[in-house]
Design an enzyme around this catalytic site. Structure first.
Site, PDB file in Angstrom:
ATOM      1  N   GLU A 181      75.214  79.734 -51.701  1.00  0.00           N
ATOM      2  CA  GLU A 181      76.261  79.164 -50.848  1.00  0.00           C
ATOM      3  C   GLU A 181      76.385  79.947 -49.533  1.00  0.00           C
ATOM      4  O   GLU A 181      77.478  80.264 -49.078  1.00  0.00           O
ATOM      5  CB  GLU A 181      77.591  79.116 -51.601  1.00  0.00           C
ATOM      6  N   GLU A 261      75.931  72.599 -58.929  1.00  0.00           N
ATOM      7  CA  GLU A 261      77.211  72.972 -59.536  1.00  0.00           C
ATOM      8  C   GLU A 261      78.089  71.734 -59.613  1.00  0.00           C
ATOM      9  O   GLU A 261      78.840  71.427 -58.686  1.00  0.00           O
ATOM     10  CB  GLU A 261      77.931  74.073 -58.744  1.00  0.00           C
TER      11      GLU A 261
END
Length: 633
Positions: A181, A261
């Protein structure tokens, strides 16, 4: 329904390679899919963090994932869990990554590995070691030479353990994530990503599939992606899955859709309600993803527990520490028990691919061991010779945890009042400089608590020379976003009536080392003491009736602190704030034959009768006034 699913079957079948054929896992850009050994393939995976689950429970949790129909497990590797000090590495016991990976292979689960170096994961400092901050001006997650030197050193230890387990080398690791991320970091240093790509290729070889994960926004993908790394996204359930994947398609016009995710629940913060999501909503979102032919990883499939000091924190307008429980409202509970959400997910998977036949392994046995009386051993100030054997560090002004090379836990700052204070005067800190909680005592008497988000002052009275003690607790370093250089301790000086205090003695405290030695070795120093305010150690023991089953410990009437059983640090409790009221106690920590020793560091106040209560079920969204009736055994 079966006819509608026939076009997807080539993606779902686990076809072994022909005898003697090379193993491969790669992106097929023309076919918009992965190919495993040449055949179209997509994975349905779930996240499990070995650092949040006791080693003796790994097999149970992985088997339940396999029986749900998952083809893969996604695994983070927390750097700080394995390198507590520069050059000191620990891959033993619960930290035995290779044993965990070998177990996944034994259970025929593929692995999607996320070795960082940064992982987020609501884990202390996002997995980065606190010792990086010994250099105060280091720029984390960038091409800062000091940071890259530490990263390269770590990866040179970690990745050689990974390489023989890569899929094309005969192992079960099908892909490896680089960073995590990064588009949310605020750094946007492409030279850093290029450096990582070079290191991963040099240590893992040219054939492994490397990828990135970012939030599903164009801004996050812009900074988080790099040519040579396959870009994936993350998002939770929503009404339009095609739209949710659209940002990935801007950066990967061809190739498989991947949600790395897919959120099955969410994390909890101290002082906020327990997060939850409905099984039906999660199941429908999964169905929508699978109908698109996408690969998906469910985050989390089991959350587990932030034992010890490993929980992290977010900064969303203010500092928000994460609870000890990482239950996440996941398909497997914190204790590893199948939930309604798991069975709803299993039904969806069965609509798209075969799931293993046979019963789901059951929930583990739980036991309500009932009330256990503790007694006060000593006030924390009476134990400084044990807890800080090297003695204090003198300094004109306060020093941070990092400046004295303390990673976790507690540091005591001591000075003396410079003058008589007959009328209440403000003892104050600069805004946001208490990192994170400070417990204030004057001549041993508890005065109150200061917090990072406020209050930043309290009023005191005392004579000149009165001893002022400030016990500072690290509640977990920020793990996400732009503020992860999160220094701990007193970041600014305290003032008395606007006059700065000086000449401090700073005591680094190591409670864990002392508890692990089997302490206390003598009779309670506080025998007969009725004072229950302020930081103090309480001890006791209990026996189990010939079994060692999982249980949950609650501290009714207690306030805030840390709890150990048989020397193992279960984590933080904050009964007065919640929402979490119980700490998970794995049965593997307990002895069915010998007394089980309990140590509690209570930081504010214990109840007049300092009992703790062992229950057979958790309380993760309760108030401290909840009624507790142990289930009869």
């Amino acid at each position: 329904m079966a006819l509608l699913l026939l076009p997807l079957l080539p993606l779902l079948l686990d076809v072994p390679p022909a005898l003697g054929a090379p193993r491969s896992f790669e992106v097929d850009y023309a076919g918009d899919c992965f190919r495993r050994d040449g055949a179209p393939f997509r994975y349905v995976a779930g996240s499990l963090h070995y650092a949040r689950v006791p080693r003796l429970a790994w097999r149970d949790r992985l088997l339940k994932m396999y029986m749900t129909g998952l083809s893969a497990v996604q695994v983070y590797v927390p750097w700080n869990y394995h390198e507590p000090l520069p050059g000191v590495h620990d891959f033993s016991g619960d930290r035995d990554l290779e044993a965990f990976l070998d177990l996944t292979a034994e259970l025929e689960l593929l692995v999607i590995l996320r070795p960082g170096p940064y992982i987020c994961a609501e884990w202390e400092m996002g997995g980065l070691p606190a010792w990086l901050l010994w250099k105060p001006d280091i720029v984390l997650r960038s091409s800062d030479p000091d940071y890259l030197h530490a990263v390269d050193s770590w990866l040179s230890i970690l990745l050689p353990k990974v390489r023989p387990r890569l899929y094309h080398n005969g192992g079960n690791i099908i892909s490896v994530q680089v960073e995590n991320e990064y588009g949310s970091s605020g750094v946007c240093d492409y030279d850093y990503l290029r450096h990582l790509l070079h290191v991963f290729r040099a240590l893992l070889g040219p054939d492994v599939l490397l990828f990135t994960t970012d939030g599903n926004s164009v801004a996050e993908l812009r900074c988080g992606t790099l040519q040579g790394l396959y870009a994936t996204v993350d998002f939770g359930p929503g009404p339009n899955i095609t739209e949710a994947f659209a940002p990935q398609r801007l950066y990967e016009p061809k190739g498989p859709l991947v949600n790395s995710e897919y959120y099955t629940g969410w994390l909890d913060y101290w002082g906020e309600p327990h997060a939850s999501s409905s099984p039906a909503t999660v199941a429908q979102g999964l169905r929508d993803i699978l109908q698109l032919g996408a690969s998906v990883n469910m985050y989390m499939f089991q959350g587990g527990t932030n034992f010890g000091y490993w929980s992290g924190a977010d900064y969303k307008g203010q500092y928000k520490p994460v609870t000890t429980s990482y239950d996440y409202d996941a398909p497997l509970s914190e204790a590893g028990d199948p939930t309604e959400k798991l069975f709803a997910i299993r039904e969806v998977i069965a609509q798209f691919q075969p799931v293993p036949q046979g019963p789901m392994p059951p929930a583990t046995h739980k036991r309500a061991y009932g009330y256990v009386p503790l007694r006060k051993y000593a006030g924390l100030l009476d134990l400084l010779d044990l807890l800080s054997p090297a003695g204090p560090i003198p300094s004109r002004f306060p020093l941070t945890f990092e400046a004295i090379k303390q990673a976790h836990g507690f540091v005591l700052y001591r000075t003396w009042l410079p003058r008589d204070v007959w009328d209440p005067a403000p003892l104050s800190a600069p805004p946001h400089s208490i990192c994170d909680l400070a417990y204030v005592l004057l001549d041993g008497q508890y005065q109150g608590r200061l917090e990072r988000a406020g209050p930043w002052q309290l009023y005191v009275t005392g004579q000149a020379g009165a001893m002022l003690d400030v016990l500072v607790e690290n509640m977990g370093r920020i793990n996400f976003g732009t503020n992860i250089s999160d220094f701990k301790g007193l970041l600014g000086n305290l003032s008395l009536a606007s006059v700065p205090l000086s000449d401090w003695l700073i005591y680094p405290l190591d409670v864990d080392v002392v508890v692990a030695t089997g302490w206390p070795h003598t009779i309670p120093r506080a025998a007969g003491s009725s004072i229950s305010m302020g930081p103090a150690i309480y001890t006791g023991a209990f026996r189990t009736p010939g079994v060692a089953w999982d249980t949950f410990v609650k501290l009714p009437g207690w306030s805030k602190g840390q709890l150990w059983i048989n020397g193992f640090n279960l984590g933080r409790y904050w009964a007065s704030r919640g929402p979490q009221q119980t700490l998970y106690v794995p049965g593997s920590l307990l002895s069915p034959l010998h007394p089980n020793n309990v140590t509690v560091l209570e930081l504010e106040h214990a109840p007049p009768q300092p009992d703790i209560l062992f229950l057979d079920r958790p309380q993760l969204n309760a108030t401290s006034s909840s009624q507790d009736v142990p289930t009869p055994q």
